[in-house]
Design a protein around this motif. Structure first.
Motif, PDB file in Angstrom:
ATOM      1  N   LYS A 151       3.726  -4.232   5.745  1.00 13.24           N
ATOM      2  CA  LYS A 151       4.493  -3.671   4.689  1.00 13.24           C
ATOM      3  C   LYS A 151       3.586  -2.153   4.391  1.00 13.24           C
ATOM      4  O   LYS A 151       3.866  -1.502   3.249  1.00 13.24           O
ATOM      5  N   VAL A 152       2.686  -1.891   5.077  1.00 10.81           N
ATOM      6  CA  VAL A 152       1.626  -0.826   4.782  1.00 10.81           C
ATOM      7  C   VAL A 152       2.497   0.548   4.841  1.00 10.81           C
ATOM      8  O   VAL A 152       2.373   1.318   3.936  1.00 10.81           O
ATOM      9  N   ASN A 153       3.274   0.633   5.984  1.00  8.92           N
ATOM     10  CA  ASN A 153       3.906   1.952   5.787  1.00  8.92           C
ATOM     11  C   ASN A 153       4.464   2.394   4.594  1.00  8.92           C
ATOM     12  O   ASN A 153       4.812   3.585   4.242  1.00  8.92           O
ATOM     13  N   LYS A 154       5.400   1.303   4.188  1.00  9.65           N
ATOM     14  CA  LYS A 154       6.438   1.529   3.186  1.00  9.65           C
ATOM     15  C   LYS A 154       5.343   1.735   1.814  1.00  9.65           C
ATOM     16  O   LYS A 154       5.992   2.502   1.009  1.00  9.65           O
ATOM     17  N   ALA A 155       4.499   0.852   1.782  1.00  7.89           N
ATOM     18  CA  ALA A 155       3.560   0.900   0.556  1.00  7.89           C
ATOM     19  C   ALA A 155       3.139   2.378   0.227  1.00  7.89           C
ATOM     20  O   ALA A 155       2.943   2.893  -0.769  1.00  7.89           O
ATOM     21  N   CYS A 156       2.526   3.027   1.323  1.00 11.47           N
ATOM     22  CA  CYS A 156       2.246   4.383   1.270  1.00 11.47           C
ATOM     23  C   CYS A 156       3.226   5.431   1.243  1.00 11.47           C
ATOM     24  O   CYS A 156       2.841   6.253   0.423  1.00 11.47           O
ATOM     25  N   GLN A 157       4.642   5.059   1.284  1.00 10.52           N
ATOM     26  CA  GLN A 157       5.664   6.021   0.873  1.00 10.52           C
ATOM     27  C   GLN A 157       5.731   5.798  -0.771  1.00 10.52           C
ATOM     28  O   GLN A 157       6.257   6.922  -1.388  1.00 10.52           O
ATOM     29  N   TYR A 158       5.915   4.537  -1.191  1.00  7.52           N
ATOM     30  CA  TYR A 158       6.358   4.348  -2.295  1.00  7.52           C
ATOM     31  C   TYR A 158       5.126   4.528  -3.762  1.00  7.52           C
ATOM     32  O   TYR A 158       5.650   4.642  -5.004  1.00  7.52           O
ATOM     33  N   PHE A 159       3.863   3.890  -3.189  1.00  4.66           N
ATOM     34  CA  PHE A 159       3.129   3.986  -4.317  1.00  4.66           C
ATOM     35  C   PHE A 159       2.177   4.917  -4.469  1.00  4.66           C
ATOM     36  O   PHE A 159       1.638   5.737  -3.203  1.00  4.66           O
ATOM     37  N   SER A 160       1.604   5.543  -5.556  1.00  2.97           N
ATOM     38  CA  SER A 160       0.727   6.624  -5.596  1.00  2.97           C
ATOM     39  C   SER A 160      -0.507   6.084  -5.788  1.00  2.97           C
ATOM     40  O   SER A 160      -1.683   6.909  -5.685  1.00  2.97           O
ATOM     41  N   CYS A 161      -1.007   4.514  -5.830  1.00  6.59           N
ATOM     42  CA  CYS A 161      -2.251   4.012  -5.816  1.00  6.59           C
ATOM     43  C   CYS A 161      -1.943   2.661  -5.733  1.00  6.59           C
ATOM     44  O   CYS A 161      -0.956   2.043  -5.858  1.00  6.59           O
ATOM     45  N   ILE A 162      -2.901   2.373  -4.836  1.00  4.57           N
ATOM     46  CA  ILE A 162      -2.876   1.113  -4.409  1.00  4.57           C
ATOM     47  C   ILE A 162      -4.227   0.098  -4.799  1.00  4.57           C
ATOM     48  O   ILE A 162      -5.357   0.509  -4.416  1.00  4.57           O
ATOM     49  N   GLN A 163      -3.865  -0.768  -5.693  1.00  4.62           N
ATOM     50  CA  GLN A 163      -4.982  -1.410  -6.516  1.00  4.62           C
ATOM     51  C   GLN A 163      -5.418  -2.867  -5.786  1.00  4.62           C
ATOM     52  O   GLN A 163      -6.330  -3.172  -6.129  1.00  4.62           O
ATOM     53  N   SER A 164      -4.718  -3.121  -4.949  1.00  5.35           N
ATOM     54  CA  SER A 164      -4.963  -4.406  -4.278  1.00  5.35           C
ATOM     55  C   SER A 164      -5.577  -4.343  -3.046  1.00  5.35           C
ATOM     56  O   SER A 164      -5.313  -5.237  -2.111  1.00  5.35           O
ATOM     57  N   VAL A 165      -6.473  -3.476  -2.774  1.00  2.00           N
ATOM     58  CA  VAL A 165      -7.257  -3.292  -1.113  1.00  2.00           C
ATOM     59  C   VAL A 165      -7.870  -4.634  -1.130  1.00  2.00           C
ATOM     60  O   VAL A 165      -8.994  -4.562  -2.116  1.00  2.00           O
ATOM     61  N   ASP A 166      -7.803  -5.668  -0.445  1.00  2.00           N
ATOM     62  CA  ASP A 166      -8.654  -6.832  -0.416  1.00  2.00           C
ATOM     63  C   ASP A 166      -9.389  -6.969   0.933  1.00  2.00           C
ATOM     64  O   ASP A 166      -9.823  -8.204   0.954  1.00  2.00           O
ATOM     65  N   SER A 167      -9.153  -6.128   1.938  1.00  2.00           N
ATOM     66  CA  SER A 167      -9.829  -6.461   3.064  1.00  2.00           C
ATOM     67  C   SER A 167     -10.142  -5.101   3.795  1.00  2.00           C
ATOM     68  O   SER A 167      -9.453  -3.961   3.618  1.00  2.00           O
ATOM     69  N   LEU A 168     -11.069  -4.888   4.700  1.00  2.00           N
ATOM     70  CA  LEU A 168     -11.437  -3.652   5.713  1.00  2.00           C
ATOM     71  C   LEU A 168     -10.359  -3.180   6.253  1.00  2.00           C
ATOM     72  O   LEU A 168      -9.828  -2.099   6.507  1.00  2.00           O
ATOM     73  N   LYS A 169      -9.689  -4.475   6.916  1.00  3.21           N
ATOM     74  CA  LYS A 169      -8.610  -4.290   7.768  1.00  3.21           C
ATOM     75  C   LYS A 169      -7.318  -3.561   7.211  1.00  3.21           C
ATOM     76  O   LYS A 169      -6.672  -2.574   7.596  1.00  3.21           O
ATOM     77  N   ILE A 170      -6.929  -3.931   5.793  1.00  2.00           N
ATOM     78  CA  ILE A 170      -5.807  -3.282   5.288  1.00  2.00           C
ATOM     79  C   ILE A 170      -6.288  -1.848   4.884  1.00  2.00           C
ATOM     80  O   ILE A 170      -5.307  -0.936   4.803  1.00  2.00           O
ATOM     81  N   ALA A 171      -7.413  -1.564   4.359  1.00  2.00           N
ATOM     82  CA  ALA A 171      -8.013  -0.042   4.151  1.00  2.00           C
ATOM     83  C   ALA A 171      -7.896   0.804   5.261  1.00  2.00           C
ATOM     84  O   ALA A 171      -7.356   1.779   5.301  1.00  2.00           O
ATOM     85  N   LYS A 172      -8.114   0.221   6.454  1.00  2.00           N
ATOM     86  CA  LYS A 172      -8.051   0.977   7.672  1.00  2.00           C
ATOM     87  C   LYS A 172      -6.391   1.350   8.223  1.00  2.00           C
ATOM     88  O   LYS A 172      -6.136   2.385   8.348  1.00  2.00           O
ATOM     89  N   LYS A 173      -5.687   0.393   7.917  1.00  2.00           N
ATOM     90  CA  LYS A 173      -4.332   0.327   7.998  1.00  2.00           C
ATOM     91  C   LYS A 173      -3.705   1.571   6.954  1.00  2.00           C
ATOM     92  O   LYS A 173      -2.802   2.476   7.366  1.00  2.00           O
ATOM     93  N   ILE A 174      -3.891   1.398   5.618  1.00  2.00           N
ATOM     94  CA  ILE A 174      -3.638   2.509   4.721  1.00  2.00           C
ATOM     95  C   ILE A 174      -3.907   3.942   5.073  1.00  2.00           C
ATOM     96  O   ILE A 174      -3.499   4.795   5.302  1.00  2.00           O
TER      97      ILE A 174
END
Ligand SMILES: *Cc1c(COP(=O)(O)O)cnc(C)c1O
Length: 228
Positions: free
Chosen positions: A84-107
């Motif tokens: 869901k990262v691609n869409k999240a980067c499109q719709y959100f101005s901020c992601i408060q729930s970064v909970d892993s290095l892996k997801i940070a790298k994807k964002i």
């Protein structure tokens, strides 16, 4: 109770609590958590002047964001799945729930493509409950934070946490205090760590959170009513 009167009450409670605990007037922002609520409710809050909204599912943001004026900002506050990262980067101005290095790298990768920099918070598990997502506050955290700071298309602006679900107000405060101390520790020990925001406090514990240094409270049911 209407959304308008709920919102007015929450805002005046926030201002009064800032004053009570010596916090600067206006230093605590309000994220209105509209998850599970219809877009009409979000529009109603927008028409009362609210501009910051929180959602915990990408699909809901996808439905609501296009129906609001562009100065409404949405923050992601729920666990984000890789797909869901691609869409999240499109719709959100901020992601408060970064909970892993892996997801940070994807964002970071996605924002490179979009040529933008995403504001993020690191989601910290302060309750110690195994079932909760978030980084554990352990020895490994500093090295992970160092790796996240290398990513050029995300900007770490603070720490986010969910208070422990206990009735004991002192226990809630001490878990928020732990988070504030972790923020100071990261500021002192990690080179280039400039984040200074604390996203803590929900309907049931936002006064304690403001007392302990919150810069953003995330309030849902006290504004939009309970979720079923
Ligand atoms: C639902 C939710 C909130 C808001 O909770 P309320 O108790 O309704 O105020 C805040 N933060 C997160 C991460 C949530 O999932």
């Amino acid at each position: 109770m209407s959304i308008k009167s709920n919102l007015e009450k929450v805002i005046s409670d926030i201002r009064n609590t800032e004053a009570e605990f010596g916090r600067k007037d206006g230093s605590v922002k309000l994220l209105a958590v509209s998850k599970t609520k219809p877009v009409e409710d979000v529009i109603e809050a927008y028409n009362c002047g609210q501009r910051l909204f929180g959602e915990n599912k990408v699909q809901e943001a996808e439905e609501k964001v296009p129906k609001l004026p562009s100065d409404a900002q949405f923050h992601m506050i729920g666990h984000l799945q890789s797909n869901k990262v691609n869409k999240a980067c499109q719709y959100f101005s901020c992601i408060q729930s970064v909970d892993s290095l892996k997801i940070a790298k994807k964002i970071d990768n996605r924002c490179k493509v979009l040529d933008k920099i995403m504001d993020i918070y690191l989601d910290i598990n302060i309750s110690g409950e195994e079932s909760k997502t978030g980084f554990n506050n352990d020895d490994n955290l500093i090295s992970v934070v160092n790796e996240i700071l290398e990513l050029k298309h995300i900007r770490v602006i603070g720490l986010m946490a969910i208070g422990s679900h206990v009735e004991d107000r002192e226990l809630i405060k001490s878990s928020f205090k732990d988070l504030k101390e972790l923020l100071f520790k990261l500021q002192n020990e990690v080179e280039g760590f400039t984040a200074d925001q604390l996203s803590i406090g929900m309907s049931g514990d936002y006064k304690e959170a403001i007392q302990m240094g919150s810069t953003m409270v995330r309030i849902g049911s006290s504004i939009f009513g309970s979720r079923y």
